[in-house]
Design an enzyme around this catalytic site. Structure first.
Site, PDB file in Angstrom:
ATOM      1  N   LYS A 200       0.846  -1.181   0.000  1.00  0.00           N
ATOM      2  CA  LYS A 200       0.000   0.000   0.000  1.00  0.00           C
ATOM      3  C   LYS A 200       0.885   1.235   0.000  1.00  0.00           C
ATOM      4  O   LYS A 200       2.042   1.184   0.427  1.00  0.00           O
ATOM      5  CB  LYS A 200      -0.898   0.021   1.250  1.00  0.00           C
ATOM      6  CG  LYS A 200      -2.187   0.807   1.087  1.00  0.00           C
ATOM      7  CD  LYS A 200      -3.227   0.035   0.293  1.00  0.00           C
ATOM      8  CE  LYS A 200      -4.570   0.753   0.270  1.00  0.00           C
ATOM      9  NZ  LYS A 200      -5.599  -0.035  -0.411  1.00  0.00           N
TER      10      LYS A 200
ATOM     11  N   GLY B 204     -20.128   6.934  -1.121  1.00  0.00           N
ATOM     12  CA  GLY B 204     -19.192   7.338  -2.163  1.00  0.00           C
ATOM     13  C   GLY B 204     -19.271   6.347  -3.300  1.00  0.00           C
ATOM     14  O   GLY B 204     -20.314   5.749  -3.549  1.00  0.00           O
TER      15      GLY B 204
ATOM     16  N   VAL C 272     -18.087   3.224  -3.851  1.00  0.00           N
ATOM     17  CA  VAL C 272     -18.464   1.844  -3.531  1.00  0.00           C
ATOM     18  C   VAL C 272     -19.848   1.789  -2.894  1.00  0.00           C
ATOM     19  O   VAL C 272     -20.693   0.975  -3.272  1.00  0.00           O
ATOM     20  CB  VAL C 272     -17.416   1.198  -2.608  1.00  0.00           C
ATOM     21  CG1 VAL C 272     -17.894  -0.174  -2.125  1.00  0.00           C
ATOM     22  CG2 VAL C 272     -16.077   1.061  -3.334  1.00  0.00           C
TER      23      VAL C 272
ATOM     24  N   TYR D 299     -22.317   3.916  -3.079  1.00  0.00           N
ATOM     25  CA  TYR D 299     -23.365   4.258  -4.041  1.00  0.00           C
ATOM     26  C   TYR D 299     -23.657   3.069  -4.958  1.00  0.00           C
ATOM     27  O   TYR D 299     -24.818   2.732  -5.219  1.00  0.00           O
ATOM     28  CB  TYR D 299     -22.953   5.475  -4.870  1.00  0.00           C
ATOM     29  CG  TYR D 299     -23.938   5.798  -5.970  1.00  0.00           C
ATOM     30  CD1 TYR D 299     -25.066   6.564  -5.701  1.00  0.00           C
ATOM     31  CD2 TYR D 299     -23.748   5.319  -7.260  1.00  0.00           C
ATOM     32  CE1 TYR D 299     -25.985   6.847  -6.705  1.00  0.00           C
ATOM     33  CE2 TYR D 299     -24.664   5.595  -8.263  1.00  0.00           C
ATOM     34  CZ  TYR D 299     -25.777   6.355  -7.989  1.00  0.00           C
ATOM     35  OH  TYR D 299     -26.691   6.620  -8.976  1.00  0.00           O
TER      36      TYR D 299
END
Length: 369
Positions: free
Chosen positions: A97, A195, A197, A199
């Site tokens: 990451k 947001g 995901v 939505y």
């Protein structure tokens, strides 16, 4: 004996490491790289947790951290979670990451070009993509400096729709275990965060006849969900006590904690956020309250599967089928949890650990869990 480990969670009562190298040792990472570029204002950290299964893949998060230490802790937790996410999903990828410490005065294009040079310096051991606070447009700037970037427009693109689909499939599997049917029609789902995901998940649930309760720190997102899906809006603090069948956290992590857990009035927790449990014991407490928890990194693996199609040369259809199979993985995890009388997060960890240990033995690598 199966190893039971923590993925990005804090063990109850465990002392928090203070030094940089102590933190890295506790999380068992292979490499952590810092890069500072004064002209652009870029401050970035890349953490590679494991490359036992393949190159470390994980998105770049652009966030306004309170301190450098908070940024380091976040990237370490997220990278380790990516290792387990890829392992359980059956992908030949390691976990990594990146985080960029946000600066509102910085030139965004310049920042992401420098980040591309940072990524390139690792020689392909880290493959980046978009994440919270970044977009395919940002990744295009990264691509100007390195080929080790995925999720670009015209390739696999935005992973959010596939993440939403995977969470939906995971929720169906959880419903199958809880209610004996995976039909979510007339079920009430409380979605925290609408947001990309969240939505997408709301859209899928609405199509299947589910009732929605939503919240978000952005009022415009809530207004959109209410208008398009007939959702009921509640304040961010009220979502935990919403009368619903499912609680679906799709924002940031650590939302299942001492304050929130006692307020939940649901039978199933399944969402797209990472590191949902603040501490391991919260997974056990959910179980004691009779709430089934679908481990976050199992449910939200659709995003990494979507990106993996670029690495493996899969078609979009193959990627979609692999994401749909999250349903079967969730059933397997919950079956292990039931048969071995352990919390579901431990059952998921066991599956990941078995695959990682086999890869490490095959390569003659030390076990890093």
């Amino acid at each position: 004996t199966k190893r039971r480990v923590s993925v990005g969670r804090v063990k109850a009562g465990a002392p928090r490491p203070r030094g940089v190298f102590e933190r890295i040792a506790v999380h068992g990472h292979e490499q952590v790289s810092y890069w500072y570029d004064p002209p652009s204002g870029y401050r970035g950290i890349i953490a590679i947790h494991s490359s036992a299964l393949g190159p470390g893949l994980g998105g770049t998060r652009y966030w306004y951290y309170a301190s450098d230490g908070e940024a380091l802790e976040d990237v370490l937790r997220l990278a380790r979670g990516m290792t387990y996410k890829a392992a359980v999903a059956g992908l030949d990828l390691g976990g990594a990451k990146a985080v960029i410490l946000g600066d509102p005065s910085a030139d965004r294009a310049a920042v992401f070009r420098v980040h591309g040079r940072h990524v390139h310096s690792l020689g392909g051991r880290y493959l980046t993509a978009e994440d919270v606070g970044t977009s395919p447009a940002d990744m295009a700037f990264v691509r100007e400096e390195t080929p080790y970037v995925t999720g670009l427009a015209g390739r696999s693109g935005d992973p959010s729709p596939m993440t939403s689909w995977g969470v939906f499939r995971a929720m169906q599997a959880g419903a199958k275990v809880v209610w004996g049917s995976d039909d979510l029609a007339d079920r009430t789902v409380a979605v925290q965060g609408v947001g990309h995901v969240g939505y997408g998940l709301c859209e899928l649930l609405h199509r299947r006849g589910a009732r929605l309760i939503v919240t978000d720190v952005d009022p415009a997102r809530v207004k959109r969900a209410v208008a398009e899906f007939g959702a009921k809006a509640v304040s961010p603090g009220a979502i935990y006590a919403a009368v619903a069948d499912v609680f679906s956290p799709c924002a940031l992590g650590a939302v299942i904690n001492d304050t929130t857990l006692a307020r939940l009035r649901v039978k199933l927790v399944c969402g797209g956020a990472n590191n949902v449990l603040a501490e391991e014991r919260h997974g056990r407490l959910l179980e004691r309250r009779g709430i089934v928890y679908v481990p976050d990194y199992v449910a939200n693996a659709g995003g990494i599967i979507n990106i993996y199609q670029e690495v493996a040369g899969w078609t979009a259809e193959q990627s979609h089928a692999k994401t749909s199979a999250i349903y079967d993985t969730v059933l397997r995890v919950l079956e292990i949890a039931r048969d071995e009388h352990i919390p579901s997060y431990q059952a998921a960890d066991c599956l990941a650990e078995e695959r990682l240990a086999a890869a490490e033995r095959a390569k003659g690598l030390p076990h890093r869990a």
